[in-house]
Scaffold this motif. Sequence first.
Motif, PDB file in Angstrom:
ATOM      1  N   ASN A  95     -47.871 -33.122  45.153  1.00  0.00           N
ATOM      2  CA  ASN A  95     -47.749 -31.770  45.699  1.00  0.00           C
ATOM      3  C   ASN A  95     -47.118 -30.836  44.668  1.00  0.00           C
ATOM      4  OD1 ASN A  95     -47.894 -29.685  47.511  1.00  0.00           O
ATOM      5  ND2 ASN A  95     -46.365 -30.505  48.911  1.00  0.00           N
ATOM      6  N   VAL A  96     -46.076 -31.293  44.003  1.00  0.00           N
ATOM      7  CA  VAL A  96     -45.432 -30.480  42.963  1.00  0.00           C
ATOM      8  C   VAL A  96     -46.392 -30.249  41.804  1.00  0.00           C
ATOM      9  CG1 VAL A  96     -43.572 -30.459  41.244  1.00  0.00           C
ATOM     10  CG2 VAL A  96     -43.088 -31.175  43.573  1.00  0.00           C
ATOM     11  N   GLU A  97     -47.093 -31.299  41.395  1.00  0.00           N
ATOM     12  CA  GLU A  97     -48.058 -31.164  40.296  1.00  0.00           C
ATOM     13  C   GLU A  97     -49.136 -30.139  40.636  1.00  0.00           C
ATOM     14  OE1 GLU A  97     -49.578 -35.064  39.493  1.00  0.00           O
ATOM     15  OE2 GLU A  97     -47.741 -35.711  38.506  1.00  0.00           O
ATOM     16  N   GLU A  98     -49.634 -30.185  41.854  1.00  0.00           N
ATOM     17  CA  GLU A  98     -50.671 -29.233  42.271  1.00  0.00           C
ATOM     18  C   GLU A  98     -50.130 -27.809  42.255  1.00  0.00           C
ATOM     19  OE1 GLU A  98     -54.164 -27.517  43.385  1.00  0.00           O
ATOM     20  OE2 GLU A  98     -53.820 -29.552  42.649  1.00  0.00           O
ATOM     21  N   ASN A  99     -48.912 -27.615  42.763  1.00  0.00           N
ATOM     22  CA  ASN A  99     -48.309 -26.285  42.744  1.00  0.00           C
ATOM     23  C   ASN A  99     -48.090 -25.800  41.313  1.00  0.00           C
ATOM     24  OD1 ASN A  99     -47.592 -25.117  45.503  1.00  0.00           O
ATOM     25  ND2 ASN A  99     -47.018 -27.261  45.724  1.00  0.00           N
ATOM     26  N   LEU A 100     -47.686 -26.677  40.436  1.00  0.00           N
ATOM     27  CA  LEU A 100     -47.519 -26.307  39.028  1.00  0.00           C
ATOM     28  C   LEU A 100     -48.851 -25.899  38.405  1.00  0.00           C
ATOM     29  CD1 LEU A 100     -44.974 -28.886  37.574  1.00  0.00           C
ATOM     30  CD2 LEU A 100     -44.783 -26.409  37.541  1.00  0.00           C
ATOM     31  N   ARG A 101     -49.905 -26.649  38.730  1.00  0.00           N
ATOM     32  CA  ARG A 101     -51.230 -26.330  38.202  1.00  0.00           C
ATOM     33  C   ARG A 101     -51.652 -24.930  38.633  1.00  0.00           C
ATOM     34  NH1 ARG A 101     -55.972 -25.921  39.844  1.00  0.00           N
ATOM     35  NH2 ARG A 101     -55.601 -26.738  41.921  1.00  0.00           N
ATOM     36  N   VAL A 102     -51.414 -24.599  39.902  1.00  0.00           N
ATOM     37  CA  VAL A 102     -51.775 -23.280  40.429  1.00  0.00           C
ATOM     38  C   VAL A 102     -50.968 -22.187  39.731  1.00  0.00           C
ATOM     39  CG1 VAL A 102     -51.680 -21.846  42.511  1.00  0.00           C
ATOM     40  CG2 VAL A 102     -52.558 -24.173  42.652  1.00  0.00           C
ATOM     41  N   VAL A 103     -49.678 -22.427  39.512  1.00  0.00           N
ATOM     42  CA  VAL A 103     -48.832 -21.447  38.812  1.00  0.00           C
ATOM     43  C   VAL A 103     -49.336 -21.233  37.385  1.00  0.00           C
ATOM     44  CG1 VAL A 103     -46.523 -21.120  37.815  1.00  0.00           C
ATOM     45  CG2 VAL A 103     -46.760 -21.785  40.207  1.00  0.00           C
ATOM     46  N   ILE A 104     -49.694 -22.299  36.711  1.00  0.00           N
ATOM     47  CA  ILE A 104     -50.193 -22.186  35.336  1.00  0.00           C
ATOM     48  C   ILE A 104     -51.499 -21.409  35.302  1.00  0.00           C
ATOM     49  CG2 ILE A 104     -51.127 -23.526  33.398  1.00  0.00           C
ATOM     50  CD1 ILE A 104     -48.965 -25.662  34.116  1.00  0.00           C
ATOM     51  N   GLU A 105     -52.377 -21.671  36.265  1.00  0.00           N
ATOM     52  CA  GLU A 105     -53.638 -20.919  36.326  1.00  0.00           C
ATOM     53  C   GLU A 105     -53.376 -19.426  36.523  1.00  0.00           C
ATOM     54  OE1 GLU A 105     -56.078 -22.598  39.396  1.00  0.00           O
ATOM     55  OE2 GLU A 105     -56.443 -24.443  38.264  1.00  0.00           O
ATOM     56  N   THR A 106     -52.443 -19.091  37.382  1.00  0.00           N
ATOM     57  CA  THR A 106     -52.123 -17.679  37.622  1.00  0.00           C
ATOM     58  C   THR A 106     -51.512 -17.050  36.376  1.00  0.00           C
ATOM     59  OG1 THR A 106     -51.792 -18.158  39.963  1.00  0.00           O
ATOM     60  CG2 THR A 106     -50.890 -16.074  39.143  1.00  0.00           C
ATOM     61  N   LEU A 107     -50.651 -17.772  35.694  1.00  0.00           N
ATOM     62  CA  LEU A 107     -50.078 -17.263  34.440  1.00  0.00           C
ATOM     63  C   LEU A 107     -51.184 -17.001  33.419  1.00  0.00           C
ATOM     64  CD1 LEU A 107     -46.876 -19.473  34.104  1.00  0.00           C
ATOM     65  CD2 LEU A 107     -46.947 -16.978  34.315  1.00  0.00           C
ATOM     66  N   TYR A 108     -52.158 -17.908  33.365  1.00  0.00           N
ATOM     67  CA  TYR A 108     -53.284 -17.717  32.452  1.00  0.00           C
ATOM     68  C   TYR A 108     -54.082 -16.463  32.837  1.00  0.00           C
ATOM     69  CZ  TYR A 108     -57.586 -18.507  29.899  1.00  0.00           C
ATOM     70  OH  TYR A 108     -58.672 -18.348  29.081  1.00  0.00           O
ATOM     71  N   GLU A 109     -54.324 -16.298  34.127  1.00  0.00           N
ATOM     72  CA  GLU A 109     -55.054 -15.107  34.595  1.00  0.00           C
ATOM     73  C   GLU A 109     -54.293 -13.833  34.225  1.00  0.00           C
ATOM     74  OE1 GLU A 109     -55.826 -15.464  38.783  1.00  0.00           O
ATOM     75  OE2 GLU A 109     -56.884 -17.370  38.546  1.00  0.00           O
ATOM     76  N   ILE A 110     -52.976 -13.848  34.354  1.00  0.00           N
ATOM     77  CA  ILE A 110     -52.171 -12.677  33.990  1.00  0.00           C
ATOM     78  C   ILE A 110     -52.276 -12.410  32.496  1.00  0.00           C
ATOM     79  CG2 ILE A 110     -49.796 -11.808  33.782  1.00  0.00           C
ATOM     80  CD1 ILE A 110     -49.201 -13.216  36.465  1.00  0.00           C
ATOM     81  N   SER A 111     -52.196 -13.467  31.684  1.00  0.00           N
ATOM     82  CA  SER A 111     -52.277 -13.261  30.235  1.00  0.00           C
ATOM     83  C   SER A 111     -53.635 -12.708  29.829  1.00  0.00           C
ATOM     84  CB  SER A 111     -51.972 -14.556  29.484  1.00  0.00           C
ATOM     85  OG  SER A 111     -52.999 -15.502  29.665  1.00  0.00           O
ATOM     86  N   VAL A 112     -54.700 -13.173  30.485  1.00  0.00           N
ATOM     87  CA  VAL A 112     -56.042 -12.635  30.199  1.00  0.00           C
ATOM     88  C   VAL A 112     -56.117 -11.173  30.625  1.00  0.00           C
ATOM     89  CG1 VAL A 112     -58.483 -12.784  30.857  1.00  0.00           C
ATOM     90  CG2 VAL A 112     -57.226 -14.866  30.278  1.00  0.00           C
ATOM     91  N   GLY A 113     -55.570 -10.873  31.802  1.00  0.00           N
ATOM     92  CA  GLY A 113     -55.586  -9.492  32.293  1.00  0.00           C
ATOM     93  C   GLY A 113     -54.815  -8.554  31.385  1.00  0.00           C
ATOM     94  N   VAL A 114     -53.668  -9.004  30.877  1.00  0.00           N
ATOM     95  CA  VAL A 114     -52.873  -8.166  29.970  1.00  0.00           C
ATOM     96  C   VAL A 114     -53.594  -8.001  28.639  1.00  0.00           C
ATOM     97  CG1 VAL A 114     -50.726  -8.092  28.628  1.00  0.00           C
ATOM     98  CG2 VAL A 114     -50.666  -8.664  31.056  1.00  0.00           C
ATOM     99  N   HIS A 115     -54.201  -9.072  28.159  1.00  0.00           N
ATOM    100  CA  HIS A 115     -54.912  -9.015  26.876  1.00  0.00           C
ATOM    101  C   HIS A 115     -56.117  -8.084  26.942  1.00  0.00           C
ATOM    102  CE1 HIS A 115     -57.605 -10.391  23.632  1.00  0.00           C
ATOM    103  NE2 HIS A 115     -56.473 -10.557  22.974  1.00  0.00           N
ATOM    104  N   GLU A 116     -56.797  -8.088  28.087  1.00  0.00           N
ATOM    105  CA  GLU A 116     -58.004  -7.260  28.251  1.00  0.00           C
ATOM    106  C   GLU A 116     -57.704  -6.003  29.063  1.00  0.00           C
ATOM    107  OE1 GLU A 116     -60.902  -9.859  29.970  1.00  0.00           O
ATOM    108  OE2 GLU A 116     -61.051 -11.081  28.167  1.00  0.00           O
TER     109      GLU A 116
END
Length: 152
Positions: A11-32
């Motif tokens: 459960n913790v691993e899955e939540n971490l994966r989701v947080v990392i995906e959102t961080l990636y989406e934010i970094s892409v959004g800021v970059h573009e």
Amino acid sequence: MAPPPNGALKNVEENLRVVIETLYEISVGVHEFQGPESVDVIANLINKLSTQYQTLDSVAAKPELDVAVPREVIQYIEDGRNPDIYTREFVEIVVKQNQFMKGKMEAYRDFRDVLADQIKVSFPELREQVDEVIEGTGGRRKKEEGQNGGSS
């Protein structure tokens, strides 16, 4: 400390994966970043991330997930290094220290035996007490000594 239950850890691993995906989406959004229309998208992603952090915190705060991580491992990860390398290096250091201590123990054991032999030669009246000390410290048994004493 017992390892955490598999389901709680997943459960913790899955939540971490989701947080990392959102961080990636934010970094892409800021970059573009394309002006005012991107502001709403990034703001929504940040709100989503905040909610995910709260969820992760509540999931990870369970008592069965209370795992002690050495500060050195955390520093290793913060420095961008692989914690598996830390583990390998730690094991190598422990093996070297173990071999060193084994060598010291063997040297002391040999010294004990040589000293005992010399005391027996110099003070034959102490032979019985020396044998007791040798046996008490895990040394030769009297049977072995009889074999060694006959060849001296």
